[in-house]
Design a protein around this motif. Structure first.
Motif, PDB file in Angstrom:
ATOM      1  N   PRO A  42     117.310  49.077  -0.523  1.00  0.00           N
ATOM      2  CA  PRO A  42     117.403  50.206   0.407  1.00  0.00           C
ATOM      3  C   PRO A  42     118.532  50.041   1.415  1.00  0.00           C
ATOM      4  O   PRO A  42     118.916  48.933   1.774  1.00  0.00           O
ATOM      5  CB  PRO A  42     116.048  50.160   1.129  1.00  0.00           C
ATOM      6  N   GLY A  43     119.058  51.173   1.883  1.00  0.00           N
ATOM      7  CA  GLY A  43     120.044  51.126   2.948  1.00  0.00           C
ATOM      8  C   GLY A  43     119.399  50.899   4.293  1.00  0.00           C
ATOM      9  O   GLY A  43     120.028  50.374   5.217  1.00  0.00           O
ATOM     10  N   LEU A  44     118.125  51.273   4.412  1.00  0.00           N
ATOM     11  CA  LEU A  44     117.379  51.140   5.666  1.00  0.00           C
ATOM     12  C   LEU A  44     116.081  50.389   5.410  1.00  0.00           C
ATOM     13  O   LEU A  44     115.313  50.728   4.506  1.00  0.00           O
ATOM     14  CB  LEU A  44     117.050  52.522   6.247  1.00  0.00           C
ATOM     15  N   LEU A  45     115.847  49.362   6.233  1.00  0.00           N
ATOM     16  CA  LEU A  45     114.618  48.584   6.158  1.00  0.00           C
ATOM     17  C   LEU A  45     113.887  48.731   7.484  1.00  0.00           C
ATOM     18  O   LEU A  45     114.447  48.456   8.549  1.00  0.00           O
ATOM     19  CB  LEU A  45     114.943  47.112   5.891  1.00  0.00           C
ATOM     20  N   ILE A  46     112.641  49.226   7.437  1.00  0.00           N
ATOM     21  CA  ILE A  46     111.841  49.419   8.637  1.00  0.00           C
ATOM     22  C   ILE A  46     110.722  48.383   8.656  1.00  0.00           C
ATOM     23  O   ILE A  46     109.960  48.256   7.696  1.00  0.00           O
ATOM     24  CB  ILE A  46     111.258  50.847   8.695  1.00  0.00           C
ATOM     25  N   LEU A  47     110.649  47.626   9.752  1.00  0.00           N
ATOM     26  CA  LEU A  47     109.671  46.547   9.885  1.00  0.00           C
ATOM     27  C   LEU A  47     108.744  46.863  11.058  1.00  0.00           C
ATOM     28  O   LEU A  47     109.210  47.006  12.186  1.00  0.00           O
ATOM     29  CB  LEU A  47     110.373  45.213  10.138  1.00  0.00           C
ATOM     30  N   ASP A  48     107.449  46.974  10.802  1.00  0.00           N
ATOM     31  CA  ASP A  48     106.484  47.255  11.859  1.00  0.00           C
ATOM     32  C   ASP A  48     105.659  46.005  12.128  1.00  0.00           C
ATOM     33  O   ASP A  48     104.783  45.656  11.340  1.00  0.00           O
ATOM     34  CB  ASP A  48     105.580  48.426  11.449  1.00  0.00           C
ATOM     35  N   GLU A  49     105.957  45.321  13.236  1.00  0.00           N
ATOM     36  CA  GLU A  49     105.272  44.073  13.601  1.00  0.00           C
ATOM     37  C   GLU A  49     105.232  43.110  12.406  1.00  0.00           C
ATOM     38  O   GLU A  49     104.165  42.636  12.016  1.00  0.00           O
ATOM     39  CB  GLU A  49     103.847  44.371  14.097  1.00  0.00           C
ATOM     40  N   PRO A  50     106.380  42.782  11.826  1.00  0.00           N
ATOM     41  CA  PRO A  50     106.375  42.027  10.568  1.00  0.00           C
ATOM     42  C   PRO A  50     105.888  40.602  10.685  1.00  0.00           C
ATOM     43  O   PRO A  50     105.488  40.001   9.687  1.00  0.00           O
ATOM     44  CB  PRO A  50     107.841  42.070  10.135  1.00  0.00           C
ATOM     45  N   THR A  51     105.933  39.994  11.890  1.00  0.00           N
ATOM     46  CA  THR A  51     105.564  38.581  12.012  1.00  0.00           C
ATOM     47  C   THR A  51     104.225  38.376  12.711  1.00  0.00           C
ATOM     48  O   THR A  51     103.903  37.261  13.100  1.00  0.00           O
ATOM     49  CB  THR A  51     106.658  37.803  12.775  1.00  0.00           C
ATOM     50  N   THR A  52     103.436  39.452  12.860  1.00  0.00           N
ATOM     51  CA  THR A  52     102.115  39.317  13.464  1.00  0.00           C
ATOM     52  C   THR A  52     101.275  38.323  12.663  1.00  0.00           C
ATOM     53  O   THR A  52     101.153  38.427  11.444  1.00  0.00           O
ATOM     54  CB  THR A  52     101.397  40.681  13.507  1.00  0.00           C
ATOM     55  N   GLY A  53     100.697  37.344  13.360  1.00  0.00           N
ATOM     56  CA  GLY A  53      99.840  36.363  12.699  1.00  0.00           C
ATOM     57  C   GLY A  53     100.583  35.169  12.134  1.00  0.00           C
ATOM     58  O   GLY A  53      99.954  34.220  11.661  1.00  0.00           O
ATOM     59  N   MET A  54     101.905  35.178  12.167  1.00  0.00           N
ATOM     60  CA  MET A  54     102.663  34.036  11.659  1.00  0.00           C
ATOM     61  C   MET A  54     102.735  32.930  12.704  1.00  0.00           C
ATOM     62  O   MET A  54     102.738  33.207  13.905  1.00  0.00           O
ATOM     63  CB  MET A  54     104.099  34.446  11.305  1.00  0.00           C
TER      64      MET A  54
END
Length: 310
Positions: free
Chosen positions: A161-173
């Motif tokens: 993809p040209g656009l990557l949307i991350l919503d709280e991607p590292t929660t719990g890490m």
């Protein structure tokens, strides 16, 4: 074309913006979650999307992804509607949670996801980019939370993809998991991908974003580089240890904007740190005095508190 390159596409630059949102409004019953959001993101930018719980970040992201229709306003992603952009493989997302089949392997998960697209990057390539090639034969159910998030990242990369949307991607890490995840994201963004990410970890925004967009109570209250955002709140923060500090006396000093105490530790935001330091050293028994410039956390608190008062 080399496998490390992003696909060139006139569709990605025809409209001049990766994201062009105007006047977005969304309500749930009597709750106005988003109140007139305008957002433009240029191709190749890495943008941090910040705000306290209930600010409207996730609702806005849902509209950018076509998961929710705005009550008013418009969204275009690379010149397409959000659903059209997804259908063309121009946008992917890594969300906080997502259905993963626990009884199949990491590689099988990617193969299953790839079958949904007409054209994808090679499985081994996205495994490598996500930093999980060595666990390709591991069952998803026994992967750690961080490894599962990186699997979601690999799944998002399949359509290139040209656009990557991350919503709280590292929660719990854990800390190491977060570091490894962002290392993979940063390496991939260096290839030219546009990234929009929402996070509660302000250090992630400070370290990885080209630009910060701050939401509060459904509105964008600040938008700029990290340096520009920090400059929105003037003065410095003076921290010191002073048990039983007289908050009223401190608040009444010239240049003092706010006083916060926790135990015997005091933090004062002031436009005249020199005068405050002289007062502390000559008129009080304060010790361990520290004077620092505004950081992203103090600006975040100041700007979102202003939104609450509004």
């Amino acid at each position: 074309m080399e496998t490390t390159e992003l696909r060139s596409s006139a569709e990605r630059t025809a409209a001049g913006s990766a994201i062009a949102a105007s006047g977005l409004v969304k309500s749930f019953g009597k709750v106005r979650a988003v109140r007139g959001v305008d957002l433009s993101v240029r191709p190749g930018e890495i943008v941090a999307f910040l705000g306290p719980n209930g600010a409207g970040k996730t609702t806005t992201i849902d509209m950018l992804l076509g998961l929710s229709e705005p009550d008013a306003g418009s969204v275009r992603v690379f010149g397409h509607s959000p659903r059209g952009a997804i259908a063309h493989g121009l946008v992917s997302a890594v969300l906080q949670t997502g259905g993963l089949l626990k009884d199949i392997t990491v590689r099988e998960t990617l193969q299953l996801t790839a079958s949904l697209f007409a054209d994808t990057r090679p499985i081994d390539e996205v495994l490598e980019r996500a930093g999980i090639r060595e666990i390709g034969d591991r069952k998803v159910g026994v992967c750690s939370g961080g490894q599962q998030q990186r699997l979601r990242f690999a799944m998002a990369l399949l359509s290139d993809p040209g656009l990557l949307i991350l919503d709280e991607p590292t929660t719990g890490m854990d800390v190491e998991g977060r570091r490894a995840f962002w290392s993979a994201i940063r390496a991939d963004a260096a290839r030219g991908r546009t990234v929009l990410f929402a996070t509660h970890y302000l250090d992630e925004a400070d370290e990885y974003a080209d630009r910060i967009v701050l939401m509060s109570r459904g509105k964008i209250v600040a938008d700029g580089t990290t340096a520009e955002i920090k400059n929105l709140v003037s003065g410095r923060v003076v921290r010191f240890t002073l048990p039983d500090a007289d908050q009223v006396a401190l608040a009444g000093l010239p240049g003092v904007d706010s006083v916060q105490t926790q135990g015997g530790r005091v933090a004062v935001q002031t436009s005249d740190s020199d005068a405050l330091a002289r007062y502390l050293l000559t008129q009080t028994e304060a010790r361990d005095i520290e004077i620092t410039a505004q950081n992203l956390e103090s600006v975040f608190l100041a700007l979102t508190s202003e939104g609450d008062e509004e």
